[in-house]
Motif scaffolding. Sequence first.
Motif, PDB file in Angstrom:
ATOM      1  N   THR A  51      71.191   7.790   2.192  1.00  0.00           N
ATOM      2  CA  THR A  51      70.892   7.201   0.804  1.00  0.00           C
ATOM      3  C   THR A  51      69.787   6.972   0.564  1.00  0.00           C
ATOM      4  O   THR A  51      69.129   6.590   1.497  1.00  0.00           O
ATOM      5  CB  THR A  51      72.132   6.280   0.444  1.00  0.00           C
ATOM      6  OG1 THR A  51      71.871   5.354   1.424  1.00  0.00           O
ATOM      7  CG2 THR A  51      73.284   7.076   0.506  1.00  0.00           C
ATOM      8  N   VAL A  52      69.318   6.790  -0.451  1.00  0.00           N
ATOM      9  CA  VAL A  52      68.107   6.148  -1.161  1.00  0.00           C
ATOM     10  C   VAL A  52      68.100   5.207  -2.131  1.00  0.00           C
ATOM     11  O   VAL A  52      68.816   5.464  -2.974  1.00  0.00           O
ATOM     12  CB  VAL A  52      66.996   7.386  -1.676  1.00  0.00           C
ATOM     13  CG1 VAL A  52      65.817   6.883  -2.202  1.00  0.00           C
ATOM     14  CG2 VAL A  52      66.818   8.307  -0.608  1.00  0.00           C
ATOM     15  N   ALA A  53      67.595   4.208  -1.894  1.00  0.00           N
ATOM     16  CA  ALA A  53      67.675   2.758  -2.796  1.00  0.00           C
ATOM     17  C   ALA A  53      66.687   2.926  -3.846  1.00  0.00           C
ATOM     18  O   ALA A  53      66.925   2.256  -4.938  1.00  0.00           O
ATOM     19  CB  ALA A  53      67.890   1.608  -1.935  1.00  0.00           C
ATOM     20  N   SER A  54      65.510   3.172  -3.652  1.00  0.00           N
ATOM     21  CA  SER A  54      64.477   3.096  -4.513  1.00  0.00           C
ATOM     22  C   SER A  54      63.107   4.203  -3.923  1.00  0.00           C
ATOM     23  O   SER A  54      63.258   4.618  -3.146  1.00  0.00           O
ATOM     24  CB  SER A  54      63.519   1.509  -4.379  1.00  0.00           C
ATOM     25  OG  SER A  54      63.393   1.461  -2.951  1.00  0.00           O
ATOM     26  N   TRP A  55      62.063   3.879  -5.025  1.00  0.00           N
ATOM     27  CA  TRP A  55      61.028   4.757  -4.879  1.00  0.00           C
ATOM     28  C   TRP A  55      59.837   3.962  -4.915  1.00  0.00           C
ATOM     29  O   TRP A  55      59.810   2.875  -5.763  1.00  0.00           O
ATOM     30  CB  TRP A  55      61.089   6.159  -5.857  1.00  0.00           C
ATOM     31  CG  TRP A  55      61.194   5.549  -7.294  1.00  0.00           C
ATOM     32  CD1 TRP A  55      62.266   5.637  -7.602  1.00  0.00           C
ATOM     33  CD2 TRP A  55      60.296   5.178  -8.062  1.00  0.00           C
ATOM     34  NE1 TRP A  55      62.086   5.334  -9.113  1.00  0.00           N
ATOM     35  CE2 TRP A  55      60.881   5.085  -9.424  1.00  0.00           C
ATOM     36  CE3 TRP A  55      58.905   4.900  -8.293  1.00  0.00           C
ATOM     37  CZ2 TRP A  55      60.314   4.396 -10.559  1.00  0.00           C
ATOM     38  CZ3 TRP A  55      58.183   4.314  -9.207  1.00  0.00           C
ATOM     39  CH2 TRP A  55      59.011   4.269 -10.616  1.00  0.00           C
ATOM     40  N   GLU A  56      58.547   4.409  -4.622  1.00  0.00           N
ATOM     41  CA  GLU A  56      57.305   3.770  -4.842  1.00  0.00           C
ATOM     42  C   GLU A  56      56.432   4.856  -5.248  1.00  0.00           C
ATOM     43  O   GLU A  56      56.214   5.876  -4.846  1.00  0.00           O
ATOM     44  CB  GLU A  56      56.895   3.151  -3.590  1.00  0.00           C
ATOM     45  CG  GLU A  56      57.685   1.947  -3.161  1.00  0.00           C
ATOM     46  CD  GLU A  56      57.108   1.269  -1.585  1.00  0.00           C
ATOM     47  OE1 GLU A  56      57.308   0.111  -1.497  1.00  0.00           O
ATOM     48  OE2 GLU A  56      56.517   2.140  -0.901  1.00  0.00           O
ATOM     49  N   LEU A  57      55.643   4.358  -6.256  1.00  0.00           N
ATOM     50  CA  LEU A  57      54.437   5.213  -6.731  1.00  0.00           C
ATOM     51  C   LEU A  57      53.207   4.634  -6.171  1.00  0.00           C
ATOM     52  O   LEU A  57      52.726   3.423  -6.385  1.00  0.00           O
ATOM     53  CB  LEU A  57      54.441   5.312  -8.220  1.00  0.00           C
ATOM     54  CG  LEU A  57      53.235   6.199  -8.976  1.00  0.00           C
ATOM     55  CD1 LEU A  57      53.808   7.521  -8.617  1.00  0.00           C
ATOM     56  CD2 LEU A  57      53.332   5.905 -10.502  1.00  0.00           C
ATOM     57  N   VAL A  58      52.462   5.312  -5.546  1.00  0.00           N
ATOM     58  CA  VAL A  58      51.267   5.026  -4.679  1.00  0.00           C
ATOM     59  C   VAL A  58      49.867   5.547  -5.293  1.00  0.00           C
ATOM     60  O   VAL A  58      49.991   6.925  -5.343  1.00  0.00           O
ATOM     61  CB  VAL A  58      51.345   5.156  -3.373  1.00  0.00           C
ATOM     62  CG1 VAL A  58      50.406   4.706  -2.484  1.00  0.00           C
ATOM     63  CG2 VAL A  58      52.533   4.770  -2.702  1.00  0.00           C
ATOM     64  N   ASN A  59      49.180   4.926  -5.512  1.00  0.00           N
ATOM     65  CA  ASN A  59      47.795   5.548  -6.052  1.00  0.00           C
ATOM     66  C   ASN A  59      46.901   5.975  -4.981  1.00  0.00           C
ATOM     67  O   ASN A  59      46.938   5.576  -3.893  1.00  0.00           O
ATOM     68  CB  ASN A  59      46.750   4.413  -6.768  1.00  0.00           C
ATOM     69  CG  ASN A  59      45.618   4.738  -7.347  1.00  0.00           C
ATOM     70  OD1 ASN A  59      44.776   4.740  -6.472  1.00  0.00           O
ATOM     71  ND2 ASN A  59      45.395   4.942  -8.673  1.00  0.00           N
ATOM     72  N   VAL A  60      46.635   7.350  -5.051  1.00  0.00           N
ATOM     73  CA  VAL A  60      45.893   7.793  -4.024  1.00  0.00           C
ATOM     74  C   VAL A  60      44.659   7.305  -3.566  1.00  0.00           C
ATOM     75  O   VAL A  60      44.244   7.052  -2.512  1.00  0.00           O
ATOM     76  CB  VAL A  60      45.728   9.428  -4.228  1.00  0.00           C
ATOM     77  CG1 VAL A  60      44.926  10.099  -3.127  1.00  0.00           C
ATOM     78  CG2 VAL A  60      47.133  10.153  -4.287  1.00  0.00           C
ATOM     79  N   ALA A  61      43.957   7.054  -4.556  1.00  0.00           N
ATOM     80  CA  ALA A  61      42.427   6.490  -4.544  1.00  0.00           C
ATOM     81  C   ALA A  61      42.452   5.040  -3.781  1.00  0.00           C
ATOM     82  O   ALA A  61      41.536   4.790  -2.781  1.00  0.00           O
ATOM     83  CB  ALA A  61      41.514   6.414  -5.769  1.00  0.00           C
ATOM     84  N   SER A  62      43.257   4.361  -4.103  1.00  0.00           N
ATOM     85  CA  SER A  62      43.390   2.839  -3.712  1.00  0.00           C
ATOM     86  C   SER A  62      44.481   2.733  -2.525  1.00  0.00           C
ATOM     87  O   SER A  62      44.312   1.649  -1.576  1.00  0.00           O
ATOM     88  CB  SER A  62      43.602   1.806  -4.719  1.00  0.00           C
ATOM     89  OG  SER A  62      44.960   2.152  -5.056  1.00  0.00           O
TER      90      SER A  62
END
Length: 611
Positions: A51-62
């Motif tokens: 199962t998956v509880a959450s996601w994260e959006l990651v800025n490629v540059a930083s």
Amino acid sequence: MKPLLTALFLLLLLSGNRPQAPATAWIRINQLGYLPQGSKVAVWCSKGTGTVASWELVNVASGEVVERGPAGKAFGAYGPFAQTYRLNFSRCTRPGSYVLRAGGAVSPAFRIGDDVYRGTADFCLRYMRQQRTGFNPFLNDSCHTRDGYTLYGSEDGLPDSTYVDVVGGWHDASDYLQYSTTSANATAHLLLAWRDFPQVFADEKSANGLPGANGVADVLDEARWGLDWLLKMHPRAGWMFNQIADDRDHISMRMPGLDSQYGRGHERPVYFVNGQPQQRGKFLNNTTGTTSTAAKFASAFALGSLLYRNTDTAYSALLYQKTNSAYAFAHRRLGATQTASVKAPYIYAEDNWTDDLELATALLYRLEGARSPAANRRQALFLPYRQLPRYALSLARREPVTPWLGADTAHHYQWYPFINLGHRELALQLPEGPRDTLLQYYRDGIERVWSKARRNAFFRGVPFIWCSNNLTVSFAIQCLWYRQLSGDAQYEELEQANLDWLFGCNPWGTSMVYGLPAWGDTPVDPHSAFTYIKKFPIDGGLVDGPVYTSIFNSLIGLKLYRPDAYAAFQSDLAVYHDDYGDYSTNEPTMGGTASLIYLLAAMEARQPPKK
């Protein structure tokens, strides 16, 4: 799997430079990217049952996590996957380049930005130009210059084997057959794209497709190429042609212009529209009338006459004349015209025609309304001008919902052009009551698909029949038109899911458009002589798309020439192969690409104008 653009430093950060086990989870995204204010959903999919509880959006540059969110409900198994989730990050509107990570998987890099669709419609026009017959600007050479000799026109004073000049138009797919039904529909979509979204198209090519601006948008040049061929295919009031060539074309893959298999040198057969069954090997097709093809002619001519009335009055007048003669031909024998085949059982088995006649009637009403009041009083096929809307509504009631919507299967092109374009054109001209009825027809069709789509993480409700991508494009357009006309945005995520599917948010993680986006995972080995023989790119071509595994296993002559790059993602449900030998899933089509040009133009029109 073919390489994908990813944020390598993020992957190294996650792995700690340790050797990695084979991936068991993936995140599928729209590789073109996402509009800031639009629906933004990726699909997490896994061979395991975790199962998956959450996601994260990651800025490629930083490398910074800029947003987190809950994964939502588990959708369970789909295709090759045991578990799937929809990761909805629509609230993230800041432009930039990102990756999503969740459940041990990291997505390819993608962008959020106002310009993610900029230039995409013009990019797909490259494929249309490459499909030209007569003079082909991609090859800078001419092909099929001796078309052709007639069949099935004898009852109208056109004996078989009479030479007629029908040079022009587009090849239908990677073979070199030419069909009036798909070409007229493609022409109409290009004209509608220009009419509805003129601001998105550039002028970089001349009328013949060679480099050089000519003061006319390239999409309109391409539409006129289609119109000029349709004029040849309807040379006089009592004559109309349905197709050039037949499945004898499939004897071999070759570059265009090398046909000699018909026994007449380089001439190819030209089949007349006579409203009666025609050859299909030892069988006959199931043609019942002239309406489906002739009404598509009338619609394309009417649109052309409307769009050229202020810039080329002589051409507009000719198209007006042809609108009326094609409209009359549509009533010659009410019914559907199918294509003819000699050796193989595969044809365009169109069974409906009221939708085509509804569109033609709606556009004839608009065309007559654009003329002088005196002209408005003329008779149109024994119908007064003001009775045309009533007639069109009666046709709309005969097929309120395109029959494949919500169905599990259909014959090849059985319900072409896949959605009812007439409902929209009629709704644009009618008052609230009948207009609402037409919009309800659209909503009923969307609901039928939604009842299936809501059950899986990809929101997939389109059946995996041959040319499933073409159905996907058309369904997205129906959702778009319903949203625009009604103001009801409840199906916007479903609309976007169908577009996302075409550009990588699908089990195979690949775009279905050759070369788009340039940095993405897109077809590289399509069923095309241009790529197979000459290694030429076929930029912008929309391939057929996934089919049911049962269909793939039943087709004649399929053979994979290379190890399957997507073997891990095939299933008992559906397959897609980026392989020259799979004509069922990886062959581009002119008609599907033309419809996609309309859809991409609509998406680009949602963006701010270029500065």
